[in-house]
Enzyme design. Structure first.
Site, mmCIF file in Angstrom:
data_model
loop_
_atom_site.group_PDB
_atom_site.id
_atom_site.type_symbol
_atom_site.label_atom_id
_atom_site.label_comp_id
_atom_site.label_asym_id
_atom_site.label_seq_id
_atom_site.Cartn_x
_atom_site.Cartn_y
_atom_site.Cartn_z
ATOM 1 N N HIS A 43 29.472 -19.147 10.495
ATOM 2 C CA HIS A 43 28.258 -19.261 11.307
ATOM 3 C C HIS A 43 27.042 -19.500 10.418
ATOM 4 O O HIS A 43 26.794 -18.735 9.479
ATOM 5 C CB HIS A 43 28.056 -17.994 12.143
ATOM 6 C CG HIS A 43 26.854 -18.060 13.033
ATOM 7 N ND1 HIS A 43 26.770 -18.922 14.109
ATOM 8 C CD2 HIS A 43 25.674 -17.387 13.005
ATOM 9 C CE1 HIS A 43 25.602 -18.767 14.705
ATOM 10 N NE2 HIS A 43 24.911 -17.836 14.051
ATOM 11 N N SER A 44 26.288 -20.563 10.700
ATOM 12 C CA SER A 44 25.061 -20.893 9.985
ATOM 13 C C SER A 44 25.349 -21.044 8.486
ATOM 14 O O SER A 44 26.119 -21.922 8.096
ATOM 15 C CB SER A 44 23.997 -19.829 10.283
ATOM 16 O OG SER A 44 22.708 -20.269 9.956
ATOM 17 N N MET A 45 24.791 -20.204 7.624
ATOM 18 C CA MET A 45 25.114 -20.281 6.205
ATOM 19 C C MET A 45 26.620 -20.219 5.981
ATOM 20 O O MET A 45 27.173 -20.888 5.106
ATOM 21 C CB MET A 45 24.441 -19.133 5.440
ATOM 22 C CG MET A 45 24.758 -19.108 3.942
ATOM 23 S SD MET A 45 24.108 -17.645 3.069
ATOM 24 C CE MET A 45 25.344 -16.418 3.535
ATOM 25 N N ALA B 66 28.932 -21.485 7.674
ATOM 26 C CA ALA B 66 29.575 -22.782 7.883
ATOM 27 C C ALA B 66 29.578 -23.593 6.594
ATOM 28 O O ALA B 66 30.575 -24.240 6.247
ATOM 29 C CB ALA B 66 28.858 -23.543 8.997
ATOM 30 N N SER C 197 29.657 -23.388 12.832
ATOM 31 C CA SER C 197 28.809 -22.911 13.919
ATOM 32 C C SER C 197 27.339 -22.911 13.516
ATOM 33 O O SER C 197 26.977 -22.411 12.447
ATOM 34 C CB SER C 197 29.247 -21.491 14.293
ATOM 35 O OG SER C 197 28.347 -20.885 15.193
#
Length: 248
Positions: free
Chosen positions: A89-91, A93, A117
């Site tokens: 998720h975010s970082m 990813a 994500s």
């Protein structure tokens, strides 16, 4: 097998595949712990605990992505004895993608599927200066994204504990560059919140060029932390995608 880096909250020795989950900047493995009850017995959940949080709160996050990936790849080698997928998720990813690229370069087992994500594709990565913000501005940024209770940031002792680690994470992700232009051979699924202030659909669609396999884009109602609002829907989608390759 898990060591400091990996947590397996519900070991499943007979699982067909493992799902490695990576947190966002400032995030912890707690984001994914509700998934334990949502995943079938055929998927073993493996949570990544990065330096600077939870039981590793006294450790410092590496200053560059290459160092982080070298350390993380060493930690995940024991779980490469069976098929695995990864959700970031975010970082997380970006870390997931870089981990896969590194394992490819080392001729080690890459993931069967990557779920990225709330993160723009590497070619659209803009860097940033959030890690340079003063405390008040950083707190406003965190509240804007969601995922951090505003009342926690109003407690001086908690701010003093949380903000240095969050800055380290932001420094890492905002200064990182993609290490390779090699496409992956596994499917990539990009997941986004429709109201994410940090991400456009086009930026997420750009992940398509990073795979020689299938690409899918899945949208959800919500902001940057859409997955906290509908974990059952997100996990159901992951299970559906993995079911295409494994009898789950």
């Amino acid at each position: 097998m898990s060591g400091a880096w990996l947590q397996i909250p519900d070991p499943k020795p007979s699982a067909a595949i493992r799902l490695l989950c990576l947190p966002h900047a400032g995030g912890t493995a707690s984001l994914y712990r509700p998934w334990v009850k949502l995943l079938p017995d055929s998927i073993e959940l493996v949570l990544v605990c990065l330096p600077g949080r939870e039981q590793r709160c006294n450790e410092v996050m590496p200053a560059d992505m290459q160092t982080l990936i070298a350390l993380l790849s060493r930690a995940v080698k024991p779980i490469l004895d069976k098929p695995w997928a990864v959700f970031g998720h975010s970082m997380g990813a970006t870390v997931a993608h870089e981990l896969a690229l590194f394992l490819y370069s080392e001729n080690l087992s890459g993931p069967e599927h990557i779920f990225v994500s709330a993160r723009e594709a590497p070619q659209f990565q803009r860097g940033g200066s959030v890690h340079k913000l003063d405390d008040e501005s950083l707190c406003r940024q965190l509240v804007k994204l969601g995922g951090t209770a505003p009342e926690l940031l109003e407690i001086p002792e908690l701010r003093a504990l949380l903000l240095p680690a969050i800055r380290q994470d932001y420094h890492l992700i905002e200064t990182s560059k993609v290490s390779s232009v090699q496409p992956l051979n596994c499917p990539i699924t990009a997941l986004v919140g429709r109201d994410d202030p940090e991400l456009s659909t086009d930026d997420a669609q750009g992940w398509q060029q990073w795979t020689n396999s299938e690409f899918h884009l899945k949208e959800y109602s919500g902001n940057h932390f859409y997955l906290s609002d509908c974990p059952d829907l997100v996990v159901a989608h992951i299970v559906q995608k993995l079911h295409l390759a494994y009898p789950l």
